[in-house]
Design a protein around this motif. Structure first.
Motif, PDB file in Angstrom:
ATOM      1  N   GLY A   1       0.790  -1.224   0.000  1.00  0.00           N
ATOM      2  CA  GLY A   1       0.000   0.000   0.000  1.00  0.00           C
ATOM      3  C   GLY A   1       0.821   1.271   0.000  1.00  0.00           C
ATOM      4  N   VAL A   2       2.133   1.152  -0.167  1.00  0.00           N
ATOM      5  CA  VAL A   2       2.973   2.350  -0.244  1.00  0.00           C
ATOM      6  C   VAL A   2       2.750   3.048  -1.577  1.00  0.00           C
ATOM      7  CG1 VAL A   2       5.344   3.227  -0.226  1.00  0.00           C
ATOM      8  CG2 VAL A   2       4.671   1.387   1.336  1.00  0.00           C
ATOM      9  N   LEU A   3       2.580   2.264  -2.640  1.00  0.00           N
ATOM     10  CA  LEU A   3       2.228   2.785  -3.953  1.00  0.00           C
ATOM     11  C   LEU A   3       0.824   2.328  -4.327  1.00  0.00           C
ATOM     12  CD1 LEU A   3       5.475   2.201  -6.071  1.00  0.00           C
ATOM     13  CD2 LEU A   3       4.788   4.278  -4.856  1.00  0.00           C
ATOM     14  N   GLU A   4       0.145   3.141  -5.108  1.00  0.00           N
ATOM     15  CA  GLU A   4      -1.192   2.790  -5.591  1.00  0.00           C
ATOM     16  C   GLU A   4      -1.337   3.278  -7.030  1.00  0.00           C
ATOM     17  OE1 GLU A   4      -5.932   3.563  -4.571  1.00  0.00           O
ATOM     18  OE2 GLU A   4      -4.357   4.440  -3.309  1.00  0.00           O
ATOM     19  N   VAL A   5      -1.854   2.397  -7.870  1.00  0.00           N
ATOM     20  CA  VAL A   5      -2.057   2.715  -9.276  1.00  0.00           C
ATOM     21  C   VAL A   5      -3.527   3.048  -9.489  1.00  0.00           C
ATOM     22  CG1 VAL A   5      -1.918   1.816 -11.627  1.00  0.00           C
ATOM     23  CG2 VAL A   5      -0.182   1.190  -9.951  1.00  0.00           C
ATOM     24  N   GLY A   6      -3.796   4.165 -10.151  1.00  0.00           N
ATOM     25  CA  GLY A   6      -5.166   4.584 -10.414  1.00  0.00           C
ATOM     26  C   GLY A   6      -5.834   3.735 -11.490  1.00  0.00           C
ATOM     27  N   PRO A   7      -7.151   3.835 -11.600  1.00  0.00           N
ATOM     28  CA  PRO A   7      -7.906   3.022 -12.571  1.00  0.00           C
ATOM     29  C   PRO A   7      -7.453   3.202 -14.012  1.00  0.00           C
ATOM     30  CG  PRO A   7      -9.386   4.097 -11.015  1.00  0.00           C
ATOM     31  CD  PRO A   7      -8.027   4.680 -10.783  1.00  0.00           C
ATOM     32  N   GLU A   8      -7.154   4.442 -14.407  1.00  0.00           N
ATOM     33  CA  GLU A   8      -6.742   4.666 -15.793  1.00  0.00           C
ATOM     34  C   GLU A   8      -5.423   3.974 -16.103  1.00  0.00           C
ATOM     35  OE1 GLU A   8      -6.695   8.675 -17.078  1.00  0.00           O
ATOM     36  OE2 GLU A   8      -8.753   9.106 -16.428  1.00  0.00           O
ATOM     37  N   MET A   9      -4.461   4.089 -15.202  1.00  0.00           N
ATOM     38  CA  MET A   9      -3.185   3.424 -15.431  1.00  0.00           C
ATOM     39  C   MET A   9      -3.349   1.914 -15.366  1.00  0.00           C
ATOM     40  SD  MET A   9       0.505   3.777 -13.524  1.00  0.00           S
ATOM     41  CE  MET A   9       0.812   5.419 -14.141  1.00  0.00           C
ATOM     42  N   LEU A  10      -4.157   1.459 -14.428  1.00  0.00           N
ATOM     43  CA  LEU A  10      -4.397   0.025 -14.292  1.00  0.00           C
ATOM     44  C   LEU A  10      -4.932  -0.558 -15.590  1.00  0.00           C
ATOM     45  CD1 LEU A  10      -4.425  -2.456 -12.457  1.00  0.00           C
ATOM     46  CD2 LEU A  10      -6.706  -1.785 -11.695  1.00  0.00           C
ATOM     47  N   ALA A  11      -5.820   0.175 -16.236  1.00  0.00           N
ATOM     48  CA  ALA A  11      -6.406  -0.299 -17.491  1.00  0.00           C
ATOM     49  C   ALA A  11      -5.377  -0.358 -18.607  1.00  0.00           C
ATOM     50  CB  ALA A  11      -7.563   0.605 -17.901  1.00  0.00           C
ATOM     51  N   SER A  12      -4.325   0.455 -18.513  1.00  0.00           N
ATOM     52  CA  SER A  12      -3.329   0.506 -19.581  1.00  0.00           C
ATOM     53  C   SER A  12      -2.186  -0.471 -19.376  1.00  0.00           C
ATOM     54  CB  SER A  12      -2.755   1.928 -19.698  1.00  0.00           C
ATOM     55  OG  SER A  12      -1.966   2.241 -18.562  1.00  0.00           O
ATOM     56  N   LEU A  13      -2.120  -1.084 -18.198  1.00  0.00           N
ATOM     57  CA  LEU A  13      -1.018  -1.987 -17.905  1.00  0.00           C
ATOM     58  C   LEU A  13      -1.260  -3.361 -18.508  1.00  0.00           C
ATOM     59  CD1 LEU A  13      -0.215  -1.083 -14.204  1.00  0.00           C
ATOM     60  CD2 LEU A  13       1.025  -0.384 -16.234  1.00  0.00           C
ATOM     61  N   GLY A  14      -0.179  -4.044 -18.761  1.00  0.00           N
ATOM     62  CA  GLY A  14      -0.217  -5.365 -19.351  1.00  0.00           C
ATOM     63  C   GLY A  14       1.183  -5.625 -19.827  1.00  0.00           C
ATOM     64  N   PHE A  15       1.374  -5.779 -21.127  1.00  0.00           N
ATOM     65  CA  PHE A  15       2.726  -5.840 -21.655  1.00  0.00           C
ATOM     66  C   PHE A  15       3.181  -4.409 -21.932  1.00  0.00           C
ATOM     67  CE2 PHE A  15       6.000  -6.079 -24.841  1.00  0.00           C
ATOM     68  CZ  PHE A  15       6.809  -7.078 -24.333  1.00  0.00           C
ATOM     69  N   THR A  16       4.189  -3.966 -21.217  1.00  0.00           N
ATOM     70  CA  THR A  16       4.665  -2.590 -21.298  1.00  0.00           C
ATOM     71  C   THR A  16       5.991  -2.553 -22.051  1.00  0.00           C
ATOM     72  OG1 THR A  16       3.640  -2.199 -19.144  1.00  0.00           O
ATOM     73  CG2 THR A  16       5.173  -0.537 -19.941  1.00  0.00           C
ATOM     74  N   ALA A  17       6.097  -1.703 -23.041  1.00  0.00           N
ATOM     75  CA  ALA A  17       7.303  -1.644 -23.856  1.00  0.00           C
ATOM     76  C   ALA A  17       8.506  -1.188 -23.037  1.00  0.00           C
ATOM     77  CB  ALA A  17       7.090  -0.696 -25.036  1.00  0.00           C
TER      78      ALA A  17
END
Length: 292
Positions: free
Chosen positions: A216-232
């Motif tokens: 819980g030190v870092l948290e990813v917002g919904p928009e970023m979460l939706a964009s994550l997967g295979f990241t270049a």
């Protein structure tokens, strides 16, 4: 090394996608861990390694040269346990003269099918040639030449061995170089081989990032979460996630050391975060990269 990495991150921070850094959670964890021992593994099992400093130093150095792109489902805190055990069963691979002769076919015979095979073989060949040319083929001579001073050694590794270079958008993350010293230090922690380990950072990779998310030190917002997967690799998003990993860990480390008489260094925190990230849910992002 630490200040150099943090300065580079700070200069690029304005263009990073937003990740929430919860200082209150870092403070909460720091209070909870005020009396934790932060013990390091001795790497005597299951990554079996004897007490021979020359052999063990070569093992962690040569192994981390290609410690990248292993499947997440088979990762331990410091990479593929199967890979480390296989390397341990082939001590001839710790000799530069043998690594120079490495081929994709020989590699596959030892380690099976692996992604980025050509990169692994080239890393080993180049590292072996340079190690023999500059340091008589001995990793301990590299360490001795740099006074067993951790930041000096990391700088030398980045300068002399292209396989360890880990620069993205101007940020010298040096993930595998620092991990090499962390693992070697852990194996010989009673001897305190290296000085100034507290001038290094945690490793900027998906395991540590995931550990900070789990805590819980870092948290990813919904928009970023939706964009994550295979990241270049070396994309703005991937560099941002690695940078936030460093920033989150630095915040947590500062909060921890405010509450302790016996200070914790990045090596100790790195292992805790790796354990947490490995045992938790599957990391959010994957990247085809030689960095981690």
């Amino acid at each position: 090394m630490r200040e150099q990495i943090l300065a580079a991150i700070e200069s690029s921070r304005g263009r990073f996608p937003k990740v929430q850094l919860h200082k209150s959670m870092a403070a909460h964890l720091a209070q909870k861990w005020a009396c934790e021992p932060f013990s390091l593994p001795a790497w005597d099992t299951p990554v079996v390694m004897d007490n021979n400093l020359e052999v063990a130093s070569a093992y962690f150095f040569i192994g981390n040269t290609i410690n990248f792109a292993f499947a997440p489902g088979h990762l331990g805190p410091v990479g593929s346990v199967e890979f480390w055990l296989t390397l341990r069963s082939h001590p001839e691979l710790l000799e530069p003269s043998n690594l120079i002769q490495m081929t994709p076919e020989k590699f596959s015979t030892c380690f099976g099918s692996q992604p980025m095979l050509e990169a692994r073989v080239l890393h080993w060949q180049d590292t072996a040639r340079l190690l023999r040319r500059k340091y008589n083929g001995k990793v301990t001579e590299l360490y001795e030449a740099n006074h067993w001073n951790a930041p000096e050694i990391v700088q030398a590794m980045l300068r002399d061995f292209p396989a360890f270079r880990d620069m993205a958008l101007g940020i010298p993350f040096a993930r595998r170089a620092q991990l090499t010293l962390f693992m070697t230090h852990s194996r010989f922690q009673e001897s305190m081989l290296f000085t100034n380990l507290d001038y290094l950072t945690v490793g900027a990779d998906l395991q540590v990032f995931n550990g900070l998310l789990q805590l819980g030190v870092l948290e990813v917002g919904p928009e970023m979460l939706a964009s994550l997967g295979f990241t270049a690799a070396e994309s703005e998003l991937e560099v941002a996630l690695r940078s936030w990993t460093i920033l989150g860990a630095e915040t947590l480390l500062q909060e921890i050391n405010l509450r302790r008489k016996t200070k914790v260094n990045a090596c100790q925190l790195d292992y805790v975060l790796r354990q947490t990230g490995t045992k938790g849910r599957v990391p959010f992002f994957l990247t085809s990269t030689t960095a981690y």
